[in-house]
Design a protein around this motif. Structure first.
Motif, short mmCIF file in Angstrom:
data_model
loop_
_atom_site.label_atom_id
_atom_site.label_comp_id
_atom_site.label_asym_id
_atom_site.label_seq_id
_atom_site.Cartn_x
_atom_site.Cartn_y
_atom_site.Cartn_z
N PRO A 1 38.18 38.05 37.20
CA PRO A 1 38.17 36.71 37.78
C PRO A 1 36.95 36.45 38.66
N GLY A 2 36.12 37.49 38.88
CA GLY A 2 34.96 37.34 39.75
C GLY A 2 35.31 37.60 41.20
N SER A 3 34.28 37.73 42.03
CA SER A 3 34.47 38.18 43.41
C SER A 3 34.41 37.06 44.43
N LYS A 4 34.48 35.79 44.02
CA LYS A 4 34.42 34.70 44.98
C LYS A 4 35.75 34.47 45.68
N HIS A 5 36.80 35.20 45.27
CA HIS A 5 38.12 35.03 45.85
C HIS A 5 38.31 35.96 47.04
N GLU A 6 39.42 35.77 47.73
CA GLU A 6 39.72 36.56 48.93
C GLU A 6 39.90 38.03 48.59
N ILE A 7 39.28 38.91 49.40
CA ILE A 7 39.44 40.35 49.21
C ILE A 7 40.91 40.72 49.44
N LYS B 1 28.77 49.39 35.34
CA LYS B 1 28.77 47.93 35.37
C LYS B 1 29.62 47.40 36.51
N GLN B 2 28.98 46.63 37.40
CA GLN B 2 29.72 45.97 38.47
C GLN B 2 30.44 44.75 37.89
N LEU B 3 31.71 44.56 38.30
CA LEU B 3 32.56 43.53 37.71
C LEU B 3 32.73 42.35 38.65
N ASP B 4 31.67 42.02 39.42
CA ASP B 4 31.76 40.96 40.42
C ASP B 4 31.65 39.57 39.82
N GLU B 5 31.10 39.43 38.62
CA GLU B 5 30.95 38.11 38.01
C GLU B 5 32.13 37.81 37.09
#
Length: 294
Positions: A251-257, A208-212
């Motif tokens: 927290p999702g992947s829309k934040h800064e790497i 499971k990818q945890l990007d969302e």
């Protein structure tokens, strides 16, 4: 706490917050496995969040509640060659409840054990979680292995004093964030806009990818699963004993790497099903963060 092989861990007193767990890697260096955030408080003091913390609440028949927050060093044992054990204790003499937090650093494992003792003549209800913020390059590059087929309940994120949640998390759905998510939060959730059947599900992805954005309690997850970060090319095996539930937050992947919200939060939980301790009973529960990267 430090071992000869390079494994180290740092604990703050009196809060009991574990702020660092550095583990040796296959490439010869060491990597920080825990995520922390340092900010300035209202009075100019340093506020540290993240790491591994405890969010616990004990309640008796009279609905008198108590949450351990100040920890005292009770004992240190072991050696730098094999393992080091640090025992912290928090006691409420008035309510006759004792909580111990036992930290053990081994060659490739950091364990956190909770021991709750009820010295009262009446039962005690205990709820809470061991909450760990695992640092990652980005949730977009992070995957959870081994949760396929596990039942889960989507919930609002719950916070201890050390929890990290983006201020805009799930604003569209109006998530309820409380100081400590408890039965009141659960009642508000079920009696609000969402229905229970809409929040329940079964994990259908073994990788499971945890990007969302997600905030869940898995009610039938295996005792061990793996978090893989393809960006940093490392992984962590997460295990539990005593706890029936697994809390997972992204927290999702829309934040800064590699930024403030580059972490995955896992918690060994007793929230949906509280622990009931009878008079004189003792309960134990633990979390294990295993480094398989040597």
């Amino acid at each position: 706490m430090g071992l000869e092989n390079g494994s180290t861990a740092t604990v703050m007193l009196p809060s009991g917050l574990i702020t660092s767990y550095k583990a040796p890697m296959w490439h010869g260096g060491s990597v920080e496995l825990l995520h922390t955030s340092v900010s300035e408080g209202d009075e100019g003091e340093a506020v540290i969040q993240g790491g591994v913390s405890l969010a616990l609440n004990c309640e008796d028949d009279d609905e008198v509640s108590w949450s351990p927050s100040n920890w005292t060093l009770r004992d240190i044992s072991g050696n730098s060659k094999d393992s080091i054990k640090v025992e912290l204790i928090s006691t409420d003499t008035e309510n006759m409840v004792e909580t111990r937090h036992i930290l053990t650093l081994q060659e490739d494992v950091l364990s956190s054990e909770i021991v709750v003792s009820n010295s009262k003549s009446s039962p005690l209800k205990w709820t809470g979680s061991i909450i760990s913020h695992l640092t990652v390059s980005s949730p977009d590059a992070t995957y959870a292995l081994g949760l396929e087929g596990s039942n889960f309940l989507s919930i609002p994120p719950f916070l201890s004093d050390f929890g990290i949640v983006p201020p805009d998390f799930d604003q569209e759905n109006g998530s309820y964030i409380g100081q400590l998510w408890n039965q009141m939060g659960l009642d508000r959730l079920f009696n609000g806009n969402a229905r229970e059947e809409e929040m329940e599900g079964e994990e259908d992805d073994g990788y499971k990818q945890l990007d969302e954005q997600m905030s869940r309690i898995y009610t039938s997850a295996p005792r061990f699963f793996t978090v893989i970060d393809r960006g940093r090319r490392n992984s962590v095996h997460v295990g539990r004993d005593g706890f029936d539930e697994l809390y997972m937050f992204s927290p999702g992947s829309k934040h800064e790497i590699y930024g403030e919200y580059s972490y995955i939060c896992v918690g060994q939980s007793a929230m949906l099903k509280p622990i009931i301790l009878g008079p004189g009973q003792v309960w134990r529960g633990s979390q294990h963060l295993h480094n398989p990267n040597l």
